[in-house]
Design an enzyme around this catalytic site. Structure first.
Site, mmCIF file in Angstrom:
data_model
loop_
_atom_site.group_PDB
_atom_site.id
_atom_site.type_symbol
_atom_site.label_atom_id
_atom_site.label_comp_id
_atom_site.label_asym_id
_atom_site.label_seq_id
_atom_site.Cartn_x
_atom_site.Cartn_y
_atom_site.Cartn_z
ATOM 1 N N ARG A 10 0.841 -1.088 0.183
ATOM 2 C CA ARG A 10 0.028 -0.102 -0.060
ATOM 3 C C ARG A 10 0.922 1.180 -0.108
ATOM 4 O O ARG A 10 1.695 1.537 1.084
ATOM 5 C CB ARG A 10 -1.096 -0.054 1.174
ATOM 6 C CG ARG A 10 -1.730 1.344 1.468
ATOM 7 C CD ARG A 10 -2.693 1.417 2.498
ATOM 8 N NE ARG A 10 -3.811 0.649 2.156
ATOM 9 C CZ ARG A 10 -5.220 0.669 2.629
ATOM 10 N NH1 ARG A 10 -5.303 1.253 3.552
ATOM 11 N NH2 ARG A 10 -6.166 0.240 1.994
ATOM 12 N N HIS A 42 -7.215 0.948 -6.623
ATOM 13 C CA HIS A 42 -7.455 -0.081 -5.394
ATOM 14 C C HIS A 42 -8.053 -1.238 -6.184
ATOM 15 O O HIS A 42 -9.243 -1.485 -5.639
ATOM 16 C CB HIS A 42 -8.367 0.840 -4.351
ATOM 17 C CG HIS A 42 -8.106 0.242 -3.036
ATOM 18 N ND1 HIS A 42 -7.410 -1.082 -2.973
ATOM 19 C CD2 HIS A 42 -9.063 0.414 -1.869
ATOM 20 C CE1 HIS A 42 -7.640 -1.445 -1.579
ATOM 21 N NE2 HIS A 42 -8.606 -0.409 -0.901
ATOM 22 N N GLN A 92 -9.837 -3.879 -3.737
ATOM 23 C CA GLN A 92 -11.286 -3.425 -3.549
ATOM 24 C C GLN A 92 -12.252 -3.665 -4.467
ATOM 25 O O GLN A 92 -13.449 -4.233 -4.153
ATOM 26 C CB GLN A 92 -11.195 -1.862 -3.129
ATOM 27 C CG GLN A 92 -12.367 -1.342 -2.781
ATOM 28 C CD GLN A 92 -13.187 -1.682 -1.227
ATOM 29 O OE1 GLN A 92 -12.040 -1.495 -0.220
ATOM 30 N NE2 GLN A 92 -14.048 -2.325 -1.037
ATOM 31 N N ASP A 101 -17.374 6.953 -1.527
ATOM 32 C CA ASP A 101 -16.004 6.972 -0.685
ATOM 33 C C ASP A 101 -15.735 8.252 -0.097
ATOM 34 O O ASP A 101 -16.499 9.296 -0.290
ATOM 35 C CB ASP A 101 -15.100 6.615 -1.660
ATOM 36 C CG ASP A 101 -13.408 6.306 -1.169
ATOM 37 O OD1 ASP A 101 -13.387 6.122 0.019
ATOM 38 O OD2 ASP A 101 -12.385 6.365 -1.740
ATOM 39 N N CYS A 106 -16.338 1.605 0.232
ATOM 40 C CA CYS A 106 -15.218 0.797 0.631
ATOM 41 C C CYS A 106 -14.770 0.820 2.083
ATOM 42 O O CYS A 106 -14.108 -0.026 2.494
ATOM 43 C CB CYS A 106 -13.859 1.252 -0.313
ATOM 44 S SG CYS A 106 -13.640 2.951 0.112
ATOM 45 N N ARG A 145 -13.566 -8.749 1.031
ATOM 46 C CA ARG A 145 -12.320 -8.405 0.932
ATOM 47 C C ARG A 145 -11.478 -9.796 1.061
ATOM 48 O O ARG A 145 -10.503 -10.212 0.242
ATOM 49 C CB ARG A 145 -11.784 -7.413 1.671
ATOM 50 C CG ARG A 145 -12.335 -5.933 1.282
ATOM 51 C CD ARG A 145 -12.032 -5.513 0.080
ATOM 52 N NE ARG A 145 -10.578 -5.314 -0.149
ATOM 53 C CZ ARG A 145 -9.786 -4.313 0.709
ATOM 54 N NH1 ARG A 145 -10.239 -3.334 1.326
ATOM 55 N NH2 ARG A 145 -8.340 -4.307 0.196
#
Ligand code: CP
Ligand code: NVA
Length: 316
Positions: free
Chosen positions: A113, A140, A143, A235, A275, A303
């Site tokens: 990340r 991402h 996700q 988001d 998310c 996830r």
């Protein structure tokens, strides 16, 4: 991984997950199928990563991504070492290339990340082991794969599904566009002027959508985007690293709040996705987050299953 032949070994080079665009539409479908099997029959995959070690490099905070990778790796029989880079960027103590050349000698894969997509790509170019994007400024993918897995579970199919994303044209939005287009969904994005998704990502998604009979539509008005939609997704307005802009962003995104009034424009069976982490009272109201239409914790659970499928695809 490097895309060139390794100078010191003949081990075949493996693939990475850097953008989510490296896998074809049939490969993405296969990934969703594998995630469903992993979820339904977890015991079948126990031990699949026995003797495999992964390095998790995180320059930004995380709850979901870190825990689901750590739990996922352990449940497949592998081990993870967490490298906390939240106080020092990758490449500061030694070059990104030297980190890659070192980690490939001890581990079988890297989950990263990072702030910059370019740093992730540099890591991958220099490591002869798979590198997985756990979020960058641009994408991402883990996700978005989990999001469409969740939607397929909920609706039974994705072709033509009207998914409206309302808010910042950010990493989450980019991956939603590119994965959604590859799965034949109708992805609509409404962002304030100046906060639209990157035009190169939109063009790629439109190209992909031509092959899958999906659709990519951009709107200025959130209400236009959500009218008749089966999914409303949002988001945070201020992503990690943009904290200095939060007051300006709160003003720019005020009309993007997902609330009951906005939700009343969606299809009667519409669901809410986020998310997470969510800022209740900002991009989404408490009432929507906690309503029966909100499937954000199914999304968070998935996830885990999706990332196990990704690890199995790249490492087993
Ligand atoms: N959605 C997501 O990636 O959450 P974290 O930042 O907690 O990992
Ligand atoms: N866009 C958000 C996503 C967090 C999971 C960020 O980058 O901070």
């Amino acid at each position: 991984m490097a895309t060139t032949t390794a100078s010191t070994t003949t081990i075949p080079l493996q693939t990475d997950l850097l953008t989510g665009m490296e896998w074809s539409a049939p490969q993405v479908r296969e990934l969703l199928h594998l995630a469903a099997d992993v979820k339904a029959r977890p015991d079948r995959y126990r031990g699949a990563l026995a003797g495999r070690f992964l390095a998790l490099i995180f320059e930004k905070p995380s709850l979901r991504t870190r825990v689901t990778f750590e739990v996922g790796i352990a449940s497949l029989g592998g081990s993870a070492t967490f490298l906390d880079h939240t106080l020092s960027h990758l490449g500061e103590r030694e070059s990104v290339a030297d980190v890659a050349h070192s980690l490939e000698r001890w581990t079988h894969g890297i989950v990263a990340r990072l702030f910059h997509q370019t740093a992730l790509e540099e890591l991958a170019q220099n490591a002869r082991i798979p590198v997985i994007n756990a979020l960058t400024d641009r994408y991402h993918p883990c996700q978005a794969f989990a999001d469409f897995f969740t939607l397929e579970e909920h609706f039974g199919g994705l072709r033509g599904l009207k998914v409206a994303y309302v808010g910042d044209g950010n990493n989450v939005c980019h991956s939603l566009l590119s994965v959604g287009a590859r799965l034949g969904a109708n992805v609509r994005v409404a962002s304030p002027v100046g906060y639209e998704p990157d035009s190169a990502v939109v063009s790629d998604a439109r190209r992909a959508a031509r092959d899958t009979r999906g659709k990519v539509e951009l709107f200025e008005s959130p209400n236009d985007a959500v009218t008749g939609a089966q999914v409303i997704y949002t988001d945070v307005w201020t992503s990690m690293g943009q904290e200095a802009e939060s007051a300006k962003r709160a003003e720019a995104f005020a009309a993007c709040q997902v609330n009951e009034e906005m939700f009343s424009l969606a299809a009667p069976d519409a669901v809410f996705l986020h998310c997470l982490p969510a800022h209740r009272g900002m991009e989404v109201t408490e009432a929507i987050m906690d309503s029966p239409r909100s499937i954000v914790f199914d999304q968070a659970e998935n996830r885990l299953h999706m990332q196990k499928a990704i690890l199995l695809t790249l490492l087993s």
